[in-house]
Design an enzyme around this catalytic site. Structure first.
Site, PDB file in Angstrom:
ATOM      1  N   ASP A 134       0.830  -1.205   0.000  1.00 23.86           N
ATOM      2  CA  ASP A 134       0.000   0.000   0.000  1.00 23.86           C
ATOM      3  C   ASP A 134       0.869   1.262   0.000  1.00 23.86           C
ATOM      4  O   ASP A 134       0.623   2.198   0.752  1.00 23.86           O
ATOM      5  CB  ASP A 134      -0.940  -0.026   1.225  1.00 23.86           C
ATOM      6  CG  ASP A 134      -2.071   0.987   1.104  1.00 23.86           C
ATOM      7  OD1 ASP A 134      -2.274   1.534   0.000  1.00 23.86           O
ATOM      8  OD2 ASP A 134      -2.751   1.235   2.120  1.00 23.86           O
ATOM      9  N   HIS A 177      -2.909   0.807  11.830  1.00 25.32           N
ATOM     10  CA  HIS A 177      -2.532  -0.578  11.544  1.00 25.32           C
ATOM     11  C   HIS A 177      -1.038  -0.708  11.327  1.00 25.32           C
ATOM     12  O   HIS A 177      -0.355   0.258  10.985  1.00 25.32           O
ATOM     13  CB  HIS A 177      -3.274  -1.090  10.301  1.00 25.32           C
ATOM     14  CG  HIS A 177      -3.332  -0.087   9.183  1.00 25.32           C
ATOM     15  ND1 HIS A 177      -4.453   0.647   8.901  1.00 25.32           N
ATOM     16  CD2 HIS A 177      -2.404   0.347   8.304  1.00 25.32           C
ATOM     17  CE1 HIS A 177      -4.226   1.463   7.890  1.00 25.32           C
ATOM     18  NE2 HIS A 177      -2.973   1.308   7.511  1.00 25.32           N
ATOM     19  N   GLN A 245      -2.609  -5.502   6.305  1.00 29.41           N
ATOM     20  CA  GLN A 245      -2.586  -4.375   7.251  1.00 29.41           C
ATOM     21  C   GLN A 245      -3.472  -4.730   8.450  1.00 29.41           C
ATOM     22  O   GLN A 245      -4.700  -4.741   8.337  1.00 29.41           O
ATOM     23  CB  GLN A 245      -3.086  -3.091   6.561  1.00 29.41           C
ATOM     24  CG  GLN A 245      -2.077  -2.517   5.579  1.00 29.41           C
ATOM     25  CD  GLN A 245      -2.666  -1.492   4.631  1.00 29.41           C
ATOM     26  OE1 GLN A 245      -3.697  -1.727   4.008  1.00 29.41           O
ATOM     27  NE2 GLN A 245      -2.019  -0.335   4.526  1.00 29.41           N
ATOM     28  N   ASP A 277      -2.555   9.202   9.937  1.00 32.97           N
ATOM     29  CA  ASP A 277      -3.202   8.423   8.875  1.00 32.97           C
ATOM     30  C   ASP A 277      -4.439   7.680   9.394  1.00 32.97           C
ATOM     31  O   ASP A 277      -4.415   7.109  10.490  1.00 32.97           O
ATOM     32  CB  ASP A 277      -2.182   7.414   8.336  1.00 32.97           C
ATOM     33  CG  ASP A 277      -2.738   6.579   7.202  1.00 32.97           C
ATOM     34  OD1 ASP A 277      -3.100   7.163   6.171  1.00 32.97           O
ATOM     35  OD2 ASP A 277      -2.822   5.350   7.354  1.00 32.97           O
ATOM     36  N   GLU A 319      -6.059  12.977   8.838  1.00 31.83           N
ATOM     37  CA  GLU A 319      -6.363  12.399   7.525  1.00 31.83           C
ATOM     38  C   GLU A 319      -7.730  11.734   7.651  1.00 31.83           C
ATOM     39  O   GLU A 319      -7.850  10.531   7.817  1.00 31.83           O
ATOM     40  CB  GLU A 319      -5.293  11.390   7.111  1.00 31.83           C
ATOM     41  CG  GLU A 319      -5.356  11.035   5.633  1.00 31.83           C
ATOM     42  CD  GLU A 319      -6.042   9.710   5.328  1.00 31.83           C
ATOM     43  OE1 GLU A 319      -6.648   9.592   4.258  1.00 31.83           O
ATOM     44  OE2 GLU A 319      -5.991   8.796   6.175  1.00 31.83           O
ATOM     45  N   HIS A 388      -2.349  11.692  -3.299  1.00 33.31           N
ATOM     46  CA  HIS A 388      -1.899  10.404  -3.861  1.00 33.31           C
ATOM     47  C   HIS A 388      -3.049   9.411  -3.927  1.00 33.31           C
ATOM     48  O   HIS A 388      -2.949   8.386  -4.576  1.00 33.31           O
ATOM     49  CB  HIS A 388      -0.786   9.840  -2.982  1.00 33.31           C
ATOM     50  CG  HIS A 388      -1.283   9.440  -1.622  1.00 33.31           C
ATOM     51  ND1 HIS A 388      -1.716  10.367  -0.697  1.00 33.31           N
ATOM     52  CD2 HIS A 388      -1.456   8.235  -1.048  1.00 33.31           C
ATOM     53  CE1 HIS A 388      -2.122   9.725   0.385  1.00 33.31           C
ATOM     54  NE2 HIS A 388      -1.975   8.432   0.206  1.00 33.31           N
ATOM     55  N   ASP A 389      -4.133   9.696  -3.191  1.00 30.18           N
ATOM     56  CA  ASP A 389      -5.270   8.779  -3.154  1.00 30.18           C
ATOM     57  C   ASP A 389      -6.263   9.105  -4.262  1.00 30.18           C
ATOM     58  O   ASP A 389      -6.090  10.041  -5.028  1.00 30.18           O
ATOM     59  CB  ASP A 389      -5.950   8.851  -1.780  1.00 30.18           C
ATOM     60  CG  ASP A 389      -5.190   8.028  -0.751  1.00 30.18           C
ATOM     61  OD1 ASP A 389      -4.561   7.027  -1.140  1.00 30.18           O
ATOM     62  OD2 ASP A 389      -5.224   8.391   0.437  1.00 30.18           O
ATOM     63  N   ARG A 513      -4.862   3.853  -8.066  1.00 27.58           N
ATOM     64  CA  ARG A 513      -4.318   5.104  -7.526  1.00 27.58           C
ATOM     65  C   ARG A 513      -2.908   5.359  -8.043  1.00 27.58           C
ATOM     66  O   ARG A 513      -2.438   6.491  -8.047  1.00 27.58           O
ATOM     67  CB  ARG A 513      -4.305   5.072  -5.991  1.00 27.58           C
ATOM     68  CG  ARG A 513      -5.696   5.104  -5.368  1.00 27.58           C
ATOM     69  CD  ARG A 513      -5.639   4.986  -3.865  1.00 27.58           C
ATOM     70  NE  ARG A 513      -5.063   3.723  -3.440  1.00 27.58           N
ATOM     71  CZ  ARG A 513      -4.830   3.405  -2.170  1.00 27.58           C
ATOM     72  NH1 ARG A 513      -5.122   4.267  -1.212  1.00 27.58           N
ATOM     73  NH2 ARG A 513      -4.308   2.235  -1.850  1.00 27.58           N
TER      74      ARG A 513
HETATM   75  C1  GLC Z   1      -4.736   6.563   4.069  1.00 24.92           C
HETATM   76  C2  GLC Z   1      -3.733   6.726   2.953  1.00 24.92           C
HETATM   77  C3  GLC Z   1      -3.960   5.670   1.931  1.00 24.92           C
HETATM   78  C4  GLC Z   1      -3.844   4.306   2.570  1.00 24.92           C
HETATM   79  C5  GLC Z   1      -4.735   4.191   3.830  1.00 24.92           C
HETATM   80  C6  GLC Z   1      -4.377   2.995   4.639  1.00 24.92           C
HETATM   81  O1  GLC Z   1      -6.028   6.725   3.647  1.00 24.92           O
HETATM   82  O2  GLC Z   1      -3.858   8.004   2.391  1.00 24.92           O
HETATM   83  O3  GLC Z   1      -3.077   5.796   0.848  1.00 24.92           O
HETATM   84  O4  GLC Z   1      -4.242   3.334   1.652  1.00 24.92           O
HETATM   85  O5  GLC Z   1      -4.580   5.305   4.665  1.00 24.92           O
HETATM   86  O6  GLC Z   1      -3.221   3.217   5.392  1.00 24.92           O
END
Ligand code: GLC
Length: 641
Positions: A134, A177, A245, A277, A319, A388-389, A513
């Site tokens: 990821d 995680h 994860q 995150d 986030e 980036h998402d 992505r």
């Molecule tokens: C956040 C990150 C993303 C990731 C997710 C899991 O949303 O921006 O890229 O997949 O967390 O860690």
């Protein structure tokens, strides 16, 4: 008044060179809140020992804080809300995609300087599993640097140089995680009961099945369900994101204490902003969707109150890509107001901007933003057009319906518009996690490709190319002036197109992505002096806006944003008003020129003797017949006269 402001008051006049004394003061000031939050999460009768451990841990963690950062902490307490300054302009990048490794990033500081960037978000750089990981969000460690990026020494060298250049660094704290290769997960798999309790592990499906009744799926296409069976452990483990994860179990106070230590080790490497995150997911409860729970907020505030004692110069970015009214809660409420995260992603603005481009109208944007309560005075936004998402359609169905549109139909239109479902659309994006059963899906693509440059170049269509350049600059102009820290995705400043190379990589091909995480094209950068190239036009357009922002004090965030209704449904107008100074931002989301009535512009003080001053072009313009004309996808920054 939040705790940071209290720390400012009580450290006034004290000797900066006596960090221990200042630490004691902060400790005392935050102690009651820390105690209340801790015992709200962990029952007092059974967890007194853990609380005592926390009280011992804080001075130990402070003892590990490097001297240089301790002094910087004190300066930041005195300076106040440094993160709200108009001088902050950020860029997000993957180190390897940008310039190979950490040394490579350090070698490009002059590039950031030229553009006006003083704040970097480096995507995860710590160790992670080989293969699927990821993009590093499956962590094997919170502070060991992955070899491909360099060494800890390289990171420390970079942060030191950045400090010297007054630049800020943001790194992720992947708090929800760890990877399934993290040392705790390894021990859990080997049968350690202690470490199995660091995660949500279950011998059979009874509780997982109960949870599944309410838990949504984050990656329904590639990682359906929220639990994974581990044959070695012979147990089910909660994996809300990907099977590799593992969700940490914060109902166990040992997890909190260890993660606080990990957080401090991370920030001690010179991190200024911690990107917290996936923080909406930190607490799980049967019978709920296990997102945005009050206990998750308490965990975050507890992290904050402890970190503020140990490393007060560091702040949190939430986030939380969730519903607009939920995002605001990450600034804290009630006793934790202003004491949770100082910054949050303005995901609502982001989604609304893409909606406005597709519909050419700003009505949903006005309706949605106009209905949001003010954020706390000490908090601010990261304003961005994409990261980036994926781009999720975090729009409020209620408001879509109030405009007379069918919410489901409207979402389908947006996905079709951006993901090549409509012949006439200029956008070239990909679908992400599309669920044909519900019609839900998200959008991926670089800014330039989503805004028409890719198609324009393919079709050699000068009109389409011109329009896409204007759109890219206009959207960046909005996030640069909206109030908060603008964050540009590396490559968007030179109009980088989609990168389809991920399709040939087994570890990436199922995650679209990657199409919007291109490598930095230094060849293009080398040609930026050729002003005829679309890439140069975008670069110089954005650079100009950044430089104006940095010279315009009223653009610092003081909750001084006012939306203005113009009566023209294609126009977005907002004002950043201050003492005598002011900027009125006006943009046109339509492909035809639009006009706004000069009357109200004059009343606000931006039109005098039939003239207005546009800061973007740095020119005065005369108004004909009382109307101001705004060209297609033009952004005006009018100066208060
Ligand atoms: C956040 C990150 C993303 C990731 C997710 C899991 O949303 O921006 O890229 O997949 O967390 O860690």
């Amino acid at each position: 008044m939040n705790q940071a402001a209290i720390h400012r008051l009580i450290s006034f006049g004290l000797d900066k060179k006596d960090p221990e004394l200042l630490f004691d003061k902060r400790f005392t000031a935050n102690l009651t809140l820390i105690k209340d939050l801790f015992f709200l999460l962990y029952d007092e009768a059974t967890h007194k020992k853990h609380f005592e451990r926390l009280l011992k841990l804080l001075p130990e963690l402070f003892a590990q804080r490097p001297e240089e950062l301790r002094l910087q902490d004190v300066e930041r307490i005195e300076a106040g809300n440094w993160y709200q300054s108009e001088k902050m302009v950020g860029m997000q990048l993957y180190v390897d995609h940008f310039n190979k490794d950490l040394k490579g990033v350090a070698n490009k500081l002059s590039y950031f300087k030229d553009l006006g960037i003083n704040f970097l978000h480096l995507m995860p750089i710590t160790t992670r599993p080989e293969g699927e990981n990821d993009g590093g969000y499956a962590v094997n460690s919170y502070h060991e640097i992955d070899k491909r990026y360099g060494t800890k020494k390289d990171l420390l060298a970079l942060t030191k140089t950045m400090r010297g250049e007054n630049m800020y660094l943001m790194l992720d704290f992947v708090a929800n995680h760890t990877s399934n290769e993290f040392s705790w997960a390894k021990k859990a798999r080997e049968g350690s009961k202690k470490y199995q309790e660091y995660y949500y592990t279950f011998s059979d499906r009874t509780i997982p099945d109960e949870f599944e009744k309410n838990l949504p799926e984050i990656f329904p296409e590639t990682a359906p369900g929220n639990f994974t069976y581990d044959p070695k452990m012979k147990k089910w483990v909660m994996t809300v994101f990907n099977p590799y994860q593992w969700d940490l179990n914060y109902t166990n106070p040992d997890v909190f204490l260890e993660m606080l230590t990990n957080l401090c080790k991370l920030v001690n490497m010179g991190v200024d902003i911690v990107r917290f995150d996936a923080l909406a997911f930190l607490w799980k409860k049967l019978g709920t969707i296990s997102q945005n729970l009050p206990e998750a907020h308490a965990v975050i505030a507890l992290f904050k109150m402890c970190l503020q004692v140990v490393a007060p110069g560091t702040i949190f970015l939430a986030e939380a890509i969730v519903a607009p009214h939920e995002i605001l809660k990450y600034f804290g409420e009630g006793p934790t107001k202003g004491n949770e995260c100082e910054v949050a992603y303005n995901a609502s603005l982001m989604a609304l901007l893409w909606n406005s481009i597709a519909t050419k109208k700003t009505n949903l944007l006005y309706k949605s933003l106009g209905n949001l309560p003010d954020k706390p005075r000490d908090c601010t936004w990261i304003n961005y057009i994409r990261c980036h998402d994926d781009i999720g359609l975090g729009l409020d169905d209620r408001f879509i319906a109030e405009l007379g549109w069918n919410p489901q139909g409207h979402r389908k239109f947006l996905l079709d518009y951006y993901c090549q479902g409509l012949e006439w659309s200029p956008a070239k994006g990909l679908l992400f996690m599309y669920n044909p059963k519900t019609g839900d899906g998200r959008i991926t693509g670089s800014a330039a490709s989503l805004l028409g440059l890719e198609k324009g170049l393919e079709e050699n269509d000068p009109e389409r190319i011109r329009t896409s350049i204007d759109k890219i600059i206009m959207l960046h102009g909005i996030v640069l002036s909206f109030g908060g820290m603008p964050l540009i995705y590396a490559g968007d400043e030179i109009a980088t197109l989609n990168d389809y190379s991920f399709l040939g990589d087994d570890a990436k091909k199922d995650d679209s992505r990657w199409v919007n995480r291109p490598t930095q094209n230094w060849n293009t950068v080398g040609q930026l002096d050729n002003k005829d190239l679309p890439q140069s036009k975008v670069y110089h357009g954005i650079k100009n806006l950044i430089s104006i922002r940095k010279r315009t004090a009223v653009l610092s965030d003081e909750n001084n944003l006012e939306l203005h209704h113009t009566g023209n449904q294609h126009i977005l107008a907002f004002e950043r008003n201050g003492n005598k100074q002011g900027v009125l931002v006006v943009c046109n989301f339509d492909e035809s020129p639009q006009v706004i009535n000069g009357g109200w512009v004059a009343k606000l003080g931006y039109l005098k003797e039939a003239c207005y001053h546009d800061m973007v072009t740095d020119k005065k313009y005369e108004v004909n017949s009382g109307f101001i004309e705004v060209k297609p996808y033009q952004i005006l920054w009018l100066k208060k006269l």
